[in-house]
Enzyme design. Structure first.
Site, PDB file in Angstrom:
ATOM      1  N   GLY C  71       0.812  -1.205   0.000  1.00  0.00           N
ATOM      2  CA  GLY C  71       0.000   0.000   0.000  1.00  0.00           C
ATOM      3  C   GLY C  71       0.850   1.262   0.000  1.00  0.00           C
ATOM      4  O   GLY C  71       0.510   2.255  -0.660  1.00  0.00           O
ATOM      5  N   SER C 199      -3.883  -2.882  -0.737  1.00  0.00           N
ATOM      6  CA  SER C 199      -2.808  -3.637  -0.086  1.00  0.00           C
ATOM      7  C   SER C 199      -3.352  -4.984   0.346  1.00  0.00           C
ATOM      8  O   SER C 199      -4.455  -5.068   0.889  1.00  0.00           O
ATOM      9  CB  SER C 199      -2.282  -2.856   1.120  1.00  0.00           C
ATOM     10  OG  SER C 199      -1.260  -3.567   1.771  1.00  0.00           O
ATOM     11  N   ALA C 200      -2.579  -6.033   0.124  1.00  0.00           N
ATOM     12  CA  ALA C 200      -3.079  -7.397   0.355  1.00  0.00           C
ATOM     13  C   ALA C 200      -3.174  -7.773   1.828  1.00  0.00           C
ATOM     14  O   ALA C 200      -4.071  -8.514   2.228  1.00  0.00           O
ATOM     15  CB  ALA C 200      -2.197  -8.409  -0.375  1.00  0.00           C
ATOM     16  N   CYS C 325       5.590   6.443  19.772  1.00  0.00           N
ATOM     17  CA  CYS C 325       6.761   6.748  20.576  1.00  0.00           C
ATOM     18  C   CYS C 325       7.854   7.315  19.680  1.00  0.00           C
ATOM     19  O   CYS C 325       8.162   6.776  18.633  1.00  0.00           O
ATOM     20  CB  CYS C 325       7.292   5.486  21.243  1.00  0.00           C
ATOM     21  SG  CYS C 325       6.145   4.828  22.440  1.00  0.00           S
TER      22      CYS C 325
HETATM   23  C1  LIG Z   1      -4.894   3.756   5.251  1.00  0.00           C
HETATM   24  C2  LIG Z   1      -3.591   3.071   5.000  1.00  0.00           C
HETATM   25  N1  LIG Z   1      -2.826   3.480   3.980  1.00  0.00           N
HETATM   26  C3  LIG Z   1      -1.644   2.899   3.689  1.00  0.00           C
HETATM   27  C4  LIG Z   1      -1.167   1.835   4.424  1.00  0.00           C
HETATM   28  C5  LIG Z   1       0.160   1.247   4.047  1.00  0.00           C
HETATM   29  O1  LIG Z   1       0.044   0.014   3.379  1.00  0.00           O
HETATM   30  P1  LIG Z   1       1.215  -1.082   3.491  1.00  0.00           P
HETATM   31  O2  LIG Z   1       1.213  -1.524   4.902  1.00  0.00           O
HETATM   32  O3  LIG Z   1       0.825  -2.176   2.553  1.00  0.00           O
HETATM   33  O4  LIG Z   1       2.489  -0.403   3.095  1.00  0.00           O
HETATM   34  C6  LIG Z   1      -1.943   1.381   5.512  1.00  0.00           C
HETATM   35  C7  LIG Z   1      -1.507   0.259   6.373  1.00  0.00           C
HETATM   36  O5  LIG Z   1      -0.424   0.137   6.839  1.00  0.00           O
HETATM   37  C8  LIG Z   1      -3.172   2.006   5.795  1.00  0.00           C
HETATM   38  O6  LIG Z   1      -3.932   1.597   6.813  1.00  0.00           O
END
Ligand SMILES: Cc1ncc(COP(=O)(O)O)c(C=O)c1O
Ligand SMILES: Cc1ncc(COP(=O)(O)O)c(C=O)c1O
Lengths: 127, 385, 385, 127
Positions: C71, C199-200, C325
């Site tokens: 993602g 994102s998978a 943190c």
């Molecule tokens: C709203 C959102 N965008 C982007 C991401 C990033 O995706 P990835 O973890 O596959 O890099 C996430 C999760 O981590 C997410 O919740």
């Protein structure tokens, strides 16, 4: 380092494996030469024409599998036709007959030009 | 008919031990190393162990390893990342004409952003002359990127020599070691590089995971912005199964490199000799001895490499050619052209790349099949008179 | 003691069917989809099937799906890629204050490159006002990027409304649908977006693989240069096991979305009610109804979220806080601050995110454990008088 | 959404789970207040000092696990010491006693400041 053979249809493979009409015709009534060895595609077409009919056609080709298949196919397509009829063979006819993938359309285009070149050669020799 | 796989340079099968190591991360152990105590801790420990194993393969320390989504990303991060980080001090990058597309691509992209790129020539074996590197350096040079071993012809570059020049001139030095890692000795200290790219699927690990070695204090602007993973060099939830698989692959190959290289060099020279004996008008590409143990690359006159590979494939043998099909022609290999091969010979290239499971009898099958294939294609070819 | 996993929004376990689908690509079927006939063909077919499945999940066609390493990469590619592609026509990007770091990061990076970014405010539920979008658009605006559903508080944005404004003004519209995909109905046509990130590992697929939907003719400059994979939008050897795993996960979740959402919404409201009943001075964050089915997010007054999570963890319950943190303090969630929570309440946030395997009795365990934890920490806290 | 608990040592967890000396001391001989609730870290230390000896110490704290653990630890460390001796407790003493990770060093630093604040308060009250 890419082969991308998976785009080759069964039809391409069949002509590639067993190309029909390989060879040259000495003193051919019409000859066509297309392509450029520096670009990896060369096609040669030789026609034996008698009383306005293409009695025999032979080819030589170098290039990808589709190039070899298409040139062989063309020899079959035009045999028995008049040179004028041969010119009606379209890019699409070649492409459809071989199920060519999108990125191999240029091979059908070159095939079309090859027929034209051979027929033009025939015409120029005749006059 | 058993398939003969001779395209290890493109990608390798995943070792069974690697798969076994990955399995927990595709099943119950699904923690995110950046979060949570109980689940995350196991994942974090496994990730750091993998990092140590990958680091050890090139004699670096785990703090200097940034995991990426593969070799292509590692090269992009190294080249664009270093160039952008140093943009204030200069805008000239030196590379060679025989690099992988994932190095040339970022260089072209930098060119579009106003960088000047020098593409160094190579000799007939594909080697860069360190003197050319020296001469190419200018005041505004910020990065030199020269690959360790070539993916097409296997030629190994005089890296330590080039690195010395880079160091003397205070210029970052990156190398794409994706073909050499695990197959020959690679040591970031001996080579004295600042950045080094790796990829798992060339050493019996999974696809989609790679790493960039970044020497301490070397500046690299991230390509992927977001979370603080990978020491903020690379955002994104970590590819845990991939990372663990890469670590295992690196650990296993480390102790096997010497023996594998010796065995494969012999097989390589055996195959080259057999092909030379049975096929006229073929030419070895690349350096005769200073080349990757598993790499055989020949140019076969009068035929197109694509058709040779297809014919081999129909006989159950997987190989590769340097020619690339485009939508209007076939492009000859840029590597062979840079080495001075004429276009016709560059079109007729065939790469047979061996690996851990390559057996002599497989090479015998190739040596038996290839002459007939070449004969057949030459008979069809108008170039062969 | 069985662990209770309530951090599905961070990452999900891999489904067994997904693992089974990936297995061949981590064993014998190791082909590279860009090479070779026999090996490559199977890989290519599997890849294209996965692409269709991923496309179908958001009602797009497979030609519009670009696989990425996750993602984060999808967001980076969409935002930096579109901005760079349109650099000639403008340099203004509109986003919101509650985006994920992998959207804000690329925006900051564009700012450093001379772009102007507008960070739109949100209301107390975390929603962007479409009117604000309209007002923010200028002649030089090239991209609007607003997430579909928020990862912390679960609030769903009025996307279709915003997309309409984008379309009317001829501005590209991207949405980060990583939290919504598969969990609620997502349809690129109904939403009328140009770019959409997936994102998978949020839908029971593997980590390290994602996708970007790119509407036909939408211009995006690649982040990773090199080979011609992924329609030249993204170079690099394809992560075959990841791609196949993503495809399977997408295919499976597609038909389950409605039923899962209904079940989880009920569980969510049950948990919220129980917590409200048993713990004084807590506040629901996010929209009461227009929120992700599996998301519960509360602010607990007088305590720090990090310590609540740690206590929960010690009782075998995995949850998350929006507090992060750093090396000199704890940063309260930027999302909660943007929603107008004061810093103290922003520090006390707790996210309990549910998924496919969440059972009511697990929520009961939380509802029983949390009051005691909060009581204990408040007794220690100097803020609680 | 990050907890990063895996950086917490067993020692931090032990103090976090069972913090010793929670509470306030009314009319304490010395009081220290450190931190800022808007930054997620607050520490309060109360000292009962008699004849120059810290007889009792109590704390309140809010923040991450390490913050609570460190403040509790400090009450133990300083009991029985003179205020002057208490000032000899270093950041490193606190950090070592809890096996603090690198990114949690600031907690030890705040702990050190907390002791100082309480001792200074004692001194100012005495005079
Ligand atoms: C709203 C959102 N965008 C982007 C991401 C990033 O995706 P990835 O973890 O596959 O890099 C996430 C999760 O981590 C997410 O919740
Ligand atoms: C020399 C070289 N560099 C870079 C790459 C790209 O690595 P990856 O396939 O992991 O993207 C490869 C292989 O494809 C390679 O051989």
């Amino acid at each position: 380092m890419a082969g991308r053979f998976s785009e080759y249809s069964e039809k391409v493979l069949a002509y590639f494996k067993n190309p029909r009409n390989v060879g040259v015709i000495k003193d051919a009534g019409g000859e066509g030469f297309i392509g450029d060895p520096t670009r990896g595609v060369t096609m040669e077409l030789y026609l034996k024409i008698d009383e306005g009919i293409i009695l025999d056609a032979r080819f030589k080709a170098s290039g990808c599998g589709a190039t070899i298949a298409a040139t062989s196919l063309i020899t079959e397509l035009i045999k028995g036709k008049t040179p004028e009829e041969a010119l009606f063979i379209t890019e699409k006819d070649i492409s459809d007959a071989l199920d060519l993938s999108e990125r191999k359309q240029y091979v059908a285009e070159l095939g079309r030009e090859l027929i034209e070149a051979a027929v033009n050669d025939y015409r120029s020799k005749k006059t | 008919m058993e398939r003969v796989y001779l395209d290890y340079a493109a990608t390798t099968p995943v070792r069974h031990e690697v798969f076994e190591a990955m399995k927990p991360y595709l099943n119950e152990a699904f923690g995110n190393p950046s979060t949570l105590y109980s689940y995350g801790e196991e994942a974090r420990d496994a990730m750091e162990e993998a990092r140590r194993d990958v680091a050890a393969l090139v004699n670096s320390t785990s703090g200097d390893i940034v995991f990426t989504s593969g070799g292509t990303e590692a090269n992009n991060l190294a080249i664009k990342g270093a160039a952008l980080a140093l943009q204030g001090t200069g805008n000239h990058v030196i590379t060679s004409a025989v690099e992988h597309h994932s190095v040339l691509g970022p260089c072209h992209s930098l060119e579009r952003q106003g960088f000047e790129i020098t593409y160094l020539p190579v000799d007939c074996y594909g080697r860069v002359d360190p003197d050319d590197v020296k001469k190419a350096i200018k005041g505004k040079t910020v990065l030199i990127t020269i690959m360790h071993a070539n993916n097409e012809v296997g030629t190994i570059q005089p890296l330590a020599h080039i690195a010395k020049i880079a160091r003397e001139n205070n210029v970052y030095f990156h190398t794409d070691a994706i073909q050499s890692q695990g197959h020959i000795h690679v040591n970031v200290e001996e080579l004295d590089v600042d950045l080094l790219s790796m990829s798992a699927h060339k050493i019996y690990g999974p696809k989609g995971i790679g790493a960039l070695y970044v020497r301490k204090d070397v500046k690299v602007t991230p390509l992927l912005d977001g979370g603080e993973q990978e020491g903020s060099y690379r955002a994104g939830t970590e590819n845990m199964p991939g990372i663990v698989g890469f670590g295992t692959a690196a650990r296993l190959i480390k102790n096997e490199t010497g023996a594998d290289a010796a065995r494969l060099s012999k097989l390589r020279d055996y195959l080259i000799a057999r092909l030379h004996d049975s096929i006229p008008d073929i030419y070895l590409n690349g350096h005769p001895s200073d080349r990757l143990p598993g790499n055989v690359n020949i140019s076969i006159d009068f035929v197109e490499g694509d058709s040779v590979c297809l014919d081999l494939d129909l006989e159950g043998i997987c190989a590769a050619t340097g020619s690339a099909c485009t939508t209007s022609s076939i492009e000859p290999s840029h590597v062979l052209l840079a080495m001075g091969r004429n276009k016709e010979l560059a079109h007729g290239s065939l790469r047979l790349s061996m690996g851990k499971w390559t057996k002599k009898d497989e090479l015998d099958r190739v040596a038996e099949a290839l002459p007939g294939i070449v004969y057949r294609l030459r008979e069809i070819s108008p170039l062969y008179k």
